[in-house]
Design a protein around this motif. Structure first.
Motif, PDB file in Angstrom:
ATOM      1  N   LYS A  13      54.651  41.288  24.527  1.00 27.58           N
ATOM      2  CA  LYS A  13      54.247  40.237  25.762  1.00 27.58           C
ATOM      3  C   LYS A  13      55.192  40.481  26.921  1.00 27.58           C
ATOM      4  CE  LYS A  13      57.323  35.842  26.463  1.00 27.58           C
ATOM      5  NZ  LYS A  13      58.115  34.453  26.534  1.00 27.58           N
ATOM      6  N   SER A  14      55.573  41.562  26.857  1.00 31.23           N
ATOM      7  CA  SER A  14      56.808  42.617  27.991  1.00 31.23           C
ATOM      8  C   SER A  14      55.295  43.299  28.851  1.00 31.23           C
ATOM      9  CB  SER A  14      58.127  43.563  27.656  1.00 31.23           C
ATOM     10  OG  SER A  14      58.347  44.275  28.808  1.00 31.23           O
ATOM     11  N   GLU A  15      54.977  44.153  28.015  1.00 28.94           N
ATOM     12  CA  GLU A  15      53.673  45.035  28.499  1.00 28.94           C
ATOM     13  C   GLU A  15      52.798  44.063  29.544  1.00 28.94           C
ATOM     14  OE1 GLU A  15      54.397  48.808  29.328  1.00 28.94           O
ATOM     15  OE2 GLU A  15      56.304  48.343  28.426  1.00 28.94           O
ATOM     16  N   LEU A  16      51.874  42.882  28.972  1.00 25.73           N
ATOM     17  CA  LEU A  16      50.926  42.442  29.279  1.00 25.73           C
ATOM     18  C   LEU A  16      51.581  41.848  30.705  1.00 25.73           C
ATOM     19  CD1 LEU A  16      48.642  41.058  29.024  1.00 25.73           C
ATOM     20  CD2 LEU A  16      49.320  39.553  27.837  1.00 25.73           C
ATOM     21  N   GLU A  17      52.657  41.079  30.660  1.00 25.96           N
ATOM     22  CA  GLU A  17      54.110  40.958  32.072  1.00 25.96           C
ATOM     23  C   GLU A  17      53.153  41.977  32.275  1.00 25.96           C
ATOM     24  OE1 GLU A  17      53.931  38.005  33.156  1.00 25.96           O
ATOM     25  OE2 GLU A  17      53.005  37.305  31.394  1.00 25.96           O
ATOM     26  N   LEU A  18      53.512  43.341  32.778  1.00 32.50           N
ATOM     27  CA  LEU A  18      53.385  44.255  33.465  1.00 32.50           C
ATOM     28  C   LEU A  18      52.428  44.588  34.395  1.00 32.50           C
ATOM     29  CD1 LEU A  18      56.530  46.567  31.958  1.00 32.50           C
ATOM     30  CD2 LEU A  18      56.888  45.086  34.199  1.00 32.50           C
ATOM     31  N   PHE A  19      51.195  45.310  33.114  1.00 33.56           N
ATOM     32  CA  PHE A  19      49.705  45.045  33.503  1.00 33.56           C
ATOM     33  C   PHE A  19      49.647  43.892  34.652  1.00 33.56           C
ATOM     34  CE2 PHE A  19      45.598  44.859  32.849  1.00 33.56           C
ATOM     35  CZ  PHE A  19      45.282  46.700  32.176  1.00 33.56           C
ATOM     36  N   LYS A  20      49.313  42.498  34.060  1.00 34.91           N
ATOM     37  CA  LYS A  20      49.184  41.516  35.653  1.00 34.91           C
ATOM     38  C   LYS A  20      50.097  41.590  36.912  1.00 34.91           C
ATOM     39  CE  LYS A  20      49.526  38.051  31.847  1.00 34.91           C
ATOM     40  NZ  LYS A  20      49.621  36.537  31.127  1.00 34.91           N
ATOM     41  N   GLU A  21      51.228  42.123  36.768  1.00 37.19           N
ATOM     42  CA  GLU A  21      51.946  42.503  38.095  1.00 37.19           C
ATOM     43  C   GLU A  21      51.406  43.617  38.425  1.00 37.19           C
ATOM     44  OE1 GLU A  21      56.312  43.670  37.698  1.00 37.19           O
ATOM     45  OE2 GLU A  21      56.306  41.766  36.054  1.00 37.19           O
ATOM     46  N   GLN A  22      50.782  45.136  37.911  1.00 34.13           N
ATOM     47  CA  GLN A  22      50.339  45.326  38.630  1.00 34.13           C
ATOM     48  C   GLN A  22      48.967  45.722  38.382  1.00 34.13           C
ATOM     49  OE1 GLN A  22      53.251  49.196  36.484  1.00 34.13           O
ATOM     50  NE2 GLN A  22      52.915  49.452  38.630  1.00 34.13           N
ATOM     51  N   PHE A  23      48.023  44.954  38.086  1.00 36.02           N
ATOM     52  CA  PHE A  23      46.723  44.380  38.064  1.00 36.02           C
ATOM     53  C   PHE A  23      45.915  44.897  39.289  1.00 36.02           C
ATOM     54  CE2 PHE A  23      42.856  42.963  36.972  1.00 36.02           C
ATOM     55  CZ  PHE A  23      42.327  43.353  36.490  1.00 36.02           C
ATOM     56  N   ASP A  24      46.498  44.590  40.415  1.00 39.93           N
ATOM     57  CA  ASP A  24      45.557  45.091  42.002  1.00 39.93           C
ATOM     58  C   ASP A  24      45.936  46.220  42.262  1.00 39.93           C
ATOM     59  OD1 ASP A  24      43.476  42.696  41.297  1.00 39.93           O
ATOM     60  OD2 ASP A  24      45.072  40.928  41.795  1.00 39.93           O
ATOM     61  N   GLU A  25      46.879  46.679  42.070  1.00 47.87           N
ATOM     62  CA  GLU A  25      47.624  47.970  42.578  1.00 47.87           C
ATOM     63  C   GLU A  25      46.440  49.317  42.338  1.00 47.87           C
ATOM     64  OE1 GLU A  25      51.160  50.014  41.120  1.00 47.87           O
ATOM     65  OE2 GLU A  25      52.471  47.202  41.224  1.00 47.87           O
ATOM     66  N   ARG A  26      46.547  49.753  43.970  1.00 47.56           N
ATOM     67  CA  ARG A  26      45.173  51.004  44.043  1.00 47.56           C
ATOM     68  C   ARG A  26      46.129  52.284  44.318  1.00 47.56           C
ATOM     69  NH1 ARG A  26      39.778  49.250  45.507  1.00 47.56           N
ATOM     70  NH2 ARG A  26      40.061  47.022  45.428  1.00 47.56           N
ATOM     71  N   PRO A  27      46.180  53.191  44.013  1.00 48.15           N
ATOM     72  CA  PRO A  27      44.828  53.320  42.823  1.00 48.15           C
ATOM     73  C   PRO A  27      45.353  53.304  41.608  1.00 48.15           C
ATOM     74  CG  PRO A  27      46.077  55.513  43.616  1.00 48.15           C
ATOM     75  CD  PRO A  27      46.408  54.330  44.741  1.00 48.15           C
ATOM     76  N   ILE A  28      44.868  53.103  40.674  1.00 49.42           N
ATOM     77  CA  ILE A  28      45.466  52.252  39.188  1.00 49.42           C
ATOM     78  C   ILE A  28      46.400  53.034  38.770  1.00 49.42           C
ATOM     79  CG2 ILE A  28      44.371  51.898  37.181  1.00 49.42           C
ATOM     80  CD1 ILE A  28      42.437  51.679  37.637  1.00 49.42           C
ATOM     81  N   PRO A  29      47.297  52.542  39.047  1.00 48.35           N
ATOM     82  CA  PRO A  29      48.459  53.747  38.246  1.00 48.35           C
ATOM     83  C   PRO A  29      47.682  54.082  36.927  1.00 48.35           C
ATOM     84  CG  PRO A  29      49.566  51.285  38.782  1.00 48.35           C
ATOM     85  CD  PRO A  29      47.785  51.250  38.705  1.00 48.35           C
ATOM     86  N   GLU A  30      48.665  55.642  36.155  1.00 47.69           N
ATOM     87  CA  GLU A  30      48.159  55.744  35.677  1.00 47.69           C
ATOM     88  C   GLU A  30      48.695  54.888  34.251  1.00 47.69           C
ATOM     89  OE1 GLU A  30      48.443  60.195  32.278  1.00 47.69           O
ATOM     90  OE2 GLU A  30      49.214  60.101  35.034  1.00 47.69           O
ATOM     91  N   VAL A  31      50.026  54.491  34.491  1.00 47.30           N
ATOM     92  CA  VAL A  31      50.765  53.844  33.276  1.00 47.30           C
ATOM     93  C   VAL A  31      50.219  52.609  32.674  1.00 47.30           C
ATOM     94  CG1 VAL A  31      51.779  52.361  34.728  1.00 47.30           C
ATOM     95  CG2 VAL A  31      53.369  53.141  32.696  1.00 47.30           C
ATOM     96  N   GLN A  32      48.698  51.657  33.253  1.00 47.01           N
ATOM     97  CA  GLN A  32      48.286  50.783  32.770  1.00 47.01           C
ATOM     98  C   GLN A  32      47.440  50.978  31.760  1.00 47.01           C
ATOM     99  OE1 GLN A  32      49.874  48.433  34.562  1.00 47.01           O
ATOM    100  NE2 GLN A  32      48.058  47.353  35.514  1.00 47.01           N
ATOM    101  N   ASP A  33      46.413  52.374  31.902  1.00 50.55           N
ATOM    102  CA  ASP A  33      45.626  52.701  31.455  1.00 50.55           C
ATOM    103  C   ASP A  33      46.618  52.953  29.385  1.00 50.55           C
ATOM    104  OD1 ASP A  33      44.262  53.493  32.949  1.00 50.55           O
ATOM    105  OD2 ASP A  33      43.383  54.960  33.325  1.00 50.55           O
ATOM    106  N   ASN A  34      47.704  53.461  29.920  1.00 47.67           N
ATOM    107  CA  ASN A  34      48.765  53.521  28.494  1.00 47.67           C
ATOM    108  C   ASN A  34      48.930  52.177  28.304  1.00 47.67           C
ATOM    109  OD1 ASN A  34      48.283  56.518  28.409  1.00 47.67           O
ATOM    110  ND2 ASN A  34      49.716  57.133  29.896  1.00 47.67           N
TER     111      ASN A  34
END
Length: 259
Positions: A13-34
């Protein structure tokens, strides 16, 4: 009180919310992949322990990205791991195919992550999957980066030994210039010596991310405070489950091709 389900679902639940918050950041944060792959990894091993709330949230988010105008420009690569998770949770091949269809994409920087995302669901995929078959053959034909890993992944899906051996022989026969003969012939003789570290390296990164997050954020147990009960697995069972994943080793077992 056993809080295993709380930890699993609190993390998602927590990580999905963080994923959504950073979804459109450029360049893609490496943390998003993990982050995305950690969610998919948990869904793969603990599917029956994932709450309906979390399952619905993952699926709805993936569906939402599909409908966005920017899906074809950058959404398709950013959502890869969650597409794998959506497939695990629903068994709807549409989610898997929407991911797999990009496995032969022209962007080498993206192709590796697509293959890593597909690797999580490899044991659930059929050797007859047309998107995976065609994408693998395109990558071999054009010697795209990661074509070797793609081939190993394809041969590790669900299918008969005979059809896999026939496919491999066909790929060797149509390689008129001999660019890939050494690699393809080597697969037939490799057995457990078929070395490919891309998958286990990513799995290890994902597990480290998951472990360190759980250790440093005990609040995950409180996020799903009303959820109690065990995940339903003993420690040894989890180890055995992990070992059964065909790509979870530096040395991939393709010994069946020698028979």
């Amino acid at each position: 009180m056993n809080i295993s389900k709380q930890l699993i679902n609190g993390f998602i639940k927590s990580e999905l919310e963080l994923f959504k918050e950073q979804f459109d950041e450029r360049p893609i944060p490496e943390v998003q992949d993990n982050r995305g792959l950690a969610i998919a990894w948990l869904c793969y091993f603990f599917r029956d322990s994932i709450t309906n709330e979390n399952s619905t949230a993952i699926i709805q988010f993936v569906d939402d990205i599909y409908s966005r105008d920017n899906y074809n420009t950058h959404g398709w690569i950013r959502i890869s791991a969650l597409q794998a998770a959506a497939f695990i949770l629903t068994s709807d091949i549409h989610y898997a195919n929407s991911l797999i269809r990009h496995i032969a994409c022209g962007q080498s920087w993206a192709r590796g992550f697509i293959i890593e995302s597909v690797s999580v669901i490899c044991p659930l995929l059929s050797f007859d999957n047309q998107y995976l078959k065609e994408g693998t053959e395109i990558n071999i034909k054009h010697s795209h980066g990661y074509y070797e890993e793609n081939t190993i992944l394809f041969l590790s899906t669900q299918g008969t030994v005979e059809e896999k051996k026939n496919w491999l022989e066909h790929q060797i026969s149509i390689d008129e210039m001999g660019y890939h003969k050494e690699f393809l012939n080597g697969l037939k003789k490799a057995g457990k010596l078929c070395k490919s570290g891309i998958f286990v390296r990513r799995f290890n990164k994902v597990k480290s991310y998951l472990i360190f997050k759980l250790i440093s954020h005990p609040v995950f147990a409180e996020i799903q405070g009303k959820l109690f009960g065990e995940a339903g697995f003993e420690f040894n069972e989890l180890i055995e489950m992990e070992q059964k994943h065909p790509l979870n080793d530096y040395y991939i077992d393709l010994s069946f091709l020698e028979k």
